[in-house]
Design a protein around this motif. Sequence first.
Motif, mmCIF file in Angstrom:
data_model
loop_
_atom_site.group_PDB
_atom_site.id
_atom_site.type_symbol
_atom_site.label_atom_id
_atom_site.label_comp_id
_atom_site.label_asym_id
_atom_site.label_seq_id
_atom_site.Cartn_x
_atom_site.Cartn_y
_atom_site.Cartn_z
ATOM 1 N N GLU A 104 7.745 25.228 33.431
ATOM 2 C CA GLU A 104 7.765 24.260 32.332
ATOM 3 C C GLU A 104 8.022 22.831 32.824
ATOM 4 O OE1 GLU A 104 10.560 25.599 29.439
ATOM 5 O OE2 GLU A 104 9.607 27.580 29.209
ATOM 6 N N ASN A 105 8.344 22.692 34.091
ATOM 7 C CA ASN A 105 8.654 21.385 34.665
ATOM 8 C C ASN A 105 7.390 20.794 35.295
ATOM 9 O OD1 ASN A 105 9.559 19.168 36.114
ATOM 10 N ND2 ASN A 105 11.361 20.206 36.934
ATOM 11 N N PRO A 106 6.869 19.665 34.782
ATOM 12 C CA PRO A 106 5.652 19.069 35.363
ATOM 13 C C PRO A 106 5.798 18.739 36.852
ATOM 14 C CG PRO A 106 6.167 18.055 33.246
ATOM 15 C CD PRO A 106 7.342 18.907 33.601
ATOM 16 N N ALA A 107 7.014 18.391 37.279
ATOM 17 C CA ALA A 107 7.225 18.070 38.692
ATOM 18 C C ALA A 107 7.039 19.295 39.575
ATOM 19 C CB ALA A 107 8.626 17.483 38.885
ATOM 20 N N TYR A 108 7.409 20.455 39.067
ATOM 21 C CA TYR A 108 7.181 21.696 39.814
ATOM 22 C C TYR A 108 5.692 22.029 39.854
ATOM 23 C CZ TYR A 108 7.170 26.656 41.023
ATOM 24 O OH TYR A 108 6.910 27.876 41.611
ATOM 25 N N ARG A 109 5.045 21.968 38.705
ATOM 26 C CA ARG A 109 3.621 22.317 38.641
ATOM 27 C C ARG A 109 2.767 21.375 39.484
ATOM 28 N NH1 ARG A 109 4.651 22.357 33.156
ATOM 29 N NH2 ARG A 109 3.166 20.634 32.854
ATOM 30 N N ALA A 110 3.208 20.124 39.646
ATOM 31 C CA ALA A 110 2.434 19.154 40.434
ATOM 32 C C ALA A 110 2.335 19.567 41.895
ATOM 33 C CB ALA A 110 3.068 17.775 40.321
ATOM 34 N N ASN A 111 3.288 20.371 42.352
ATOM 35 C CA ASN A 111 3.212 20.973 43.685
ATOM 36 C C ASN A 111 3.161 19.930 44.800
ATOM 37 O OD1 ASN A 111 3.154 23.093 45.514
ATOM 38 N ND2 ASN A 111 0.926 23.380 45.378
ATOM 39 N N ALA A 112 4.041 18.946 44.715
ATOM 40 C CA ALA A 112 4.218 18.027 45.837
ATOM 41 C C ALA A 112 5.034 18.740 46.919
ATOM 42 C CB ALA A 112 4.925 16.757 45.368
ATOM 43 N N SER A 113 5.265 18.061 48.020
ATOM 44 C CA SER A 113 5.946 18.709 49.138
ATOM 45 C C SER A 113 7.391 19.096 48.819
ATOM 46 C CB SER A 113 5.909 17.802 50.364
ATOM 47 O OG SER A 113 6.569 16.575 50.101
ATOM 48 N N ASP A 114 7.956 18.548 47.737
ATOM 49 C CA ASP A 114 9.323 18.891 47.347
ATOM 50 C C ASP A 114 9.362 19.898 46.196
ATOM 51 O OD1 ASP A 114 8.352 17.208 45.396
ATOM 52 O OD2 ASP A 114 10.133 15.925 45.300
ATOM 53 N N ARG A 115 8.284 20.643 46.008
ATOM 54 C CA ARG A 115 8.228 21.622 44.918
ATOM 55 C C ARG A 115 9.428 22.556 44.928
ATOM 56 N NH1 ARG A 115 4.659 24.753 46.939
ATOM 57 N NH2 ARG A 115 6.298 26.165 47.638
ATOM 58 N N PRO A 209 -0.068 29.828 36.240
ATOM 59 C CA PRO A 209 0.061 31.287 36.249
ATOM 60 C C PRO A 209 -1.213 31.976 36.716
ATOM 61 C CG PRO A 209 1.030 30.390 34.254
ATOM 62 C CD PRO A 209 0.319 29.252 34.931
ATOM 63 N N GLU A 210 -2.366 31.417 36.369
ATOM 64 C CA GLU A 210 -3.630 32.032 36.756
ATOM 65 C C GLU A 210 -3.812 32.024 38.273
ATOM 66 O OE1 GLU A 210 -3.518 30.814 32.664
ATOM 67 O OE2 GLU A 210 -3.308 29.582 34.483
ATOM 68 N N ARG A 211 -3.504 30.903 38.905
ATOM 69 C CA ARG A 211 -3.636 30.827 40.363
ATOM 70 C C ARG A 211 -2.644 31.754 41.054
ATOM 71 N NH1 ARG A 211 -4.595 24.395 39.960
ATOM 72 N NH2 ARG A 211 -6.876 24.413 40.181
ATOM 73 N N LEU A 212 -1.434 31.829 40.531
ATOM 74 C CA LEU A 212 -0.443 32.708 41.130
ATOM 75 C C LEU A 212 -0.868 34.172 40.994
ATOM 76 C CD1 LEU A 212 2.858 31.001 39.922
ATOM 77 C CD2 LEU A 212 1.660 30.710 42.110
ATOM 78 N N ALA A 213 -1.423 34.525 39.854
ATOM 79 C CA ALA A 213 -1.886 35.898 39.655
ATOM 80 C C ALA A 213 -3.041 36.229 40.587
ATOM 81 C CB ALA A 213 -2.306 36.099 38.194
ATOM 82 N N LEU A 214 -3.916 35.270 40.835
ATOM 83 C CA LEU A 214 -5.035 35.478 41.760
ATOM 84 C C LEU A 214 -4.515 35.756 43.171
ATOM 85 C CD1 LEU A 214 -8.033 35.426 42.524
ATOM 86 C CD2 LEU A 214 -7.871 32.912 42.638
ATOM 87 N N VAL A 215 -3.559 34.954 43.617
ATOM 88 C CA VAL A 215 -2.969 35.173 44.941
ATOM 89 C C VAL A 215 -2.307 36.541 45.009
ATOM 90 C CG1 VAL A 215 -1.124 34.432 46.489
ATOM 91 C CG2 VAL A 215 -2.667 32.739 45.496
ATOM 92 N N ALA A 216 -1.589 36.909 43.962
ATOM 93 C CA ALA A 216 -0.899 38.202 43.946
ATOM 94 C C ALA A 216 -1.898 39.347 44.059
ATOM 95 C CB ALA A 216 -0.070 38.338 42.671
ATOM 96 N N ARG A 217 -3.026 39.246 43.360
ATOM 97 C CA ARG A 217 -4.042 40.301 43.457
ATOM 98 C C ARG A 217 -4.616 40.371 44.873
ATOM 99 N NH1 ARG A 217 -5.663 38.024 38.502
ATOM 100 N NH2 ARG A 217 -7.537 37.072 39.437
#
Length: 300
Positions: A104-115, A209-217
């Motif tokens: 829910e945090n935009p800073a986390y979703r942005a996935n910068a080097s400090d994620r 969530p979609e990208r994470l699920a793809l990696v998990a599969r």
Amino acid sequence: MSTLIHIQKPAGDTQAEARPHLTPPEKEQALLARLAELPSVIVALSGGADSAYLAWAAQQALGQRALSVTAVSPSFAAHDRAIVDQFVASCHLRHEYVDTHEMENPAYRANASDRCYFCKDELFNVLDTLAQKKQIAAIAYGVNADDTLDFRPGHRAATEHHVIAPLLDAALHKSDIRELSQRAGLPTWNRPASACLSSRLPYGTEVTPERLALVARGEEALRQLGFQQFRVRLHDKLARVEIAPEEMPRAFNADMAAKIAKQLKNAGFAYVSLDLEGYRQGSLNETLAAPPALKVASGT
């Protein structure tokens, strides 16, 4: 949690300075003694070798005054949850799952080097609340002496929340932890290094969530093919597969390479490649021009 021990020991702590020269069993005794001084503790348990050993040690030192807690979110793979379930059952740990909401945090979703900072900040916020509710005196996590050599922004959040680092305080290295875990009969002693699913996405690629699920599969497909240590790094529609060097000859066999490509395409990838350098921790950090030196105590 402002009264808790800081991660770095104060200058002049001669006992701490001597610990790197102790044998692993001697370090374990120092760890257990340190934990026994706590009235009670929450251990952040991810299911990896380090946090599992710390959870076991806390139980040995404190019994039911130790509570292991595992955070659940889209970045936590179902495979990792199964590992936690098995470990908790085998060691009869006092344990709970909690939900975290870093997505829910935009800073986390942005996935910068400090994620990782935003992930750990959310985790420790949740654990702070749980500790206050249950009147538990301390929160601990499984950073070890080797982790200070890598770029790990999550340590800054631990410092800000005054989370203690007993493995680091005892100067325990990964090799020590694996040796001691094996002696204790812990099933996690030789578990391959693990990390959250978000670590498979290059910096700047939004975490969804979609990208994470793809990696998990994709990673489950490799697991079903019998590989032990690997990562599926997501680059748009491409899976860049890192395989441990000792497993690479099997991966490069023509028949196996075809199976890898087929299974990962079935998982949802358009293209599949094998990284010629093989698996290495923190490979996405290679894109950082000049990773800052890690200073655990100052939180930089």
